[in-house]
Scaffold this motif. Sequence first.
Motif, PDB file in Angstrom:
ATOM      1  N   UNK A  29      11.601  88.889  32.778  1.00 44.01           N
ATOM      2  CA  UNK A  29      12.924  89.434  33.109  1.00 44.01           C
ATOM      3  C   UNK A  29      13.375  90.371  31.998  1.00 44.01           C
ATOM      4  N   UNK A  30      14.184  91.361  32.385  1.00 39.07           N
ATOM      5  CA  UNK A  30      14.770  92.290  31.417  1.00 39.07           C
ATOM      6  C   UNK A  30      16.256  92.425  31.735  1.00 39.07           C
ATOM      7  N   UNK A  31      17.077  92.264  30.713  1.00 41.71           N
ATOM      8  CA  UNK A  31      18.532  92.362  30.854  1.00 41.71           C
ATOM      9  C   UNK A  31      19.056  93.476  29.953  1.00 41.71           C
ATOM     10  N   UNK A  32      20.175  94.077  30.358  1.00 40.17           N
ATOM     11  CA  UNK A  32      20.890  95.040  29.532  1.00 40.17           C
ATOM     12  C   UNK A  32      22.240  94.426  29.179  1.00 40.17           C
ATOM     13  N   UNK A  33      22.624  94.532  27.903  1.00 45.72           N
ATOM     14  CA  UNK A  33      23.934  94.034  27.505  1.00 45.72           C
ATOM     15  C   UNK A  33      24.546  95.016  26.516  1.00 45.72           C
ATOM     16  N   UNK A  34      25.682  94.673  25.966  1.00 45.67           N
ATOM     17  CA  UNK A  34      26.311  95.549  24.996  1.00 45.67           C
ATOM     18  C   UNK A  34      27.092  96.677  25.639  1.00 45.67           C
ATOM     19  N   UNK A  35      27.285  97.757  24.884  1.00 46.05           N
ATOM     20  CA  UNK A  35      28.195  98.820  25.311  1.00 46.05           C
ATOM     21  C   UNK A  35      27.715  99.547  26.564  1.00 46.05           C
ATOM     22  N   UNK A  36      26.390  99.715  26.743  1.00 49.44           N
ATOM     23  CA  UNK A  36      25.910 100.377  27.962  1.00 49.44           C
ATOM     24  C   UNK A  36      26.263  99.539  29.185  1.00 49.44           C
ATOM     25  N   UNK A  37      26.031  98.240  29.119  1.00 53.39           N
ATOM     26  CA  UNK A  37      26.324  97.374  30.269  1.00 53.39           C
ATOM     27  C   UNK A  37      27.813  97.371  30.586  1.00 53.39           C
ATOM     28  N   UNK A  38      28.647  97.564  29.561  1.00 52.92           N
ATOM     29  CA  UNK A  38      30.092  97.608  29.794  1.00 52.92           C
ATOM     30  C   UNK A  38      30.532  98.924  30.413  1.00 52.92           C
ATOM     31  N   UNK A  39      29.688  99.961  30.329  1.00 51.68           N
ATOM     32  CA  UNK A  39      30.029 101.240  30.926  1.00 51.68           C
ATOM     33  C   UNK A  39      30.377 102.327  29.941  1.00 51.68           C
ATOM     34  N   UNK A  40      30.159 102.115  28.654  1.00 48.55           N
ATOM     35  CA  UNK A  40      30.541 103.092  27.639  1.00 48.55           C
ATOM     36  C   UNK A  40      29.864 104.442  27.877  1.00 48.55           C
ATOM     37  N   UNK A  41      30.609 105.513  27.673  1.00 42.91           N
ATOM     38  CA  UNK A  41      30.064 106.860  27.877  1.00 42.91           C
ATOM     39  C   UNK A  41      29.133 107.265  26.737  1.00 42.91           C
ATOM     40  N   UNK A  42      29.347 106.721  25.557  1.00 48.72           N
ATOM     41  CA  UNK A  42      28.464 106.961  24.413  1.00 48.72           C
ATOM     42  C   UNK A  42      28.106 105.598  23.823  1.00 48.72           C
TER      43      UNK A  42
END
Length: 286
Positions: A29-42
């Motif tokens: 399995x592969x998960x994404x977390x952090x600012x990208x997962x929250x939707x951050x533009x940068x």
Amino acid sequence: MKRERATELLHEMLDRLEEGDRPLDLVDEVYVFGSYARGALEPGDLDVAVVHHTDTEFTEDVVGAIIYGRDPMAGMKRALKGNRRGFQFQFNQNDRLPEGSEPQLLWKRGDTRATAEERLQAMTADPEAGRASRDAIIEQFDGLDRWMPLPVRVRLVELRNAGAIEISRIQLPADDPTHPAALAALGRRWKPDSPLRRAAAAAVRYTEDTGMSPPSVWVQGQPLDHRRDQYGAGALWINLGWYHFDQLVFRLREGAQSLEVVRPTRTQPLHALHITVLDIAALPPM
């Protein structure tokens, strides 16, 4: 990093997972977390959590890397990202991610590519999203945080806020140690052009220049001098790129101190965090 660039990197990683070349055939399995997962533009770096199993060949490779002071997960990281930069990986540590990380599933074994792409598209941009307070940025991490995995930052900030440790930021001298025995020990472990050797040499030179004189110095898990291999009680652990960071609290409890070289590199300035105990009673139990 712009969000569009981060999305491109995730598409490329999905290509590699779909091909399943060794050792990606071990990834579950592969998960994404952090600012990208929250939707951050940068979002800065991409925080990716990987769940994988092992086999005999993989375990032997990991053990061999540890013995020679290399990153035991380097092969897996390279297979996932190719020659791209901008990733921070966590392996089999979803239960240790910071509270509120909310990792989002991107890919799992048996998925079709379309299913993984749908999950990626569902991680939509949010102009209001940015770096959250739980991303754990303090003055000592400024400019270094891209090379510090989020769980590492959170752990250090938690310990600091509890009054357990003191964190000092140091720019290391880009010089070799002067002691011939130290030079010989480093030469036996790494090639002259290795970024790990350069980082280790600079850290050892720092101990000389500052007159630290700890009873023993450990570099990337091995004593610098096997005649002085005291484990705790003032020992200094020099770690390169968060090597065995999960052992930090144990070592601090034993009376050691830690010098964490944040980013071993062949040519760029070398920065380290010197971590010492302020209140051993405030350290969490093991």
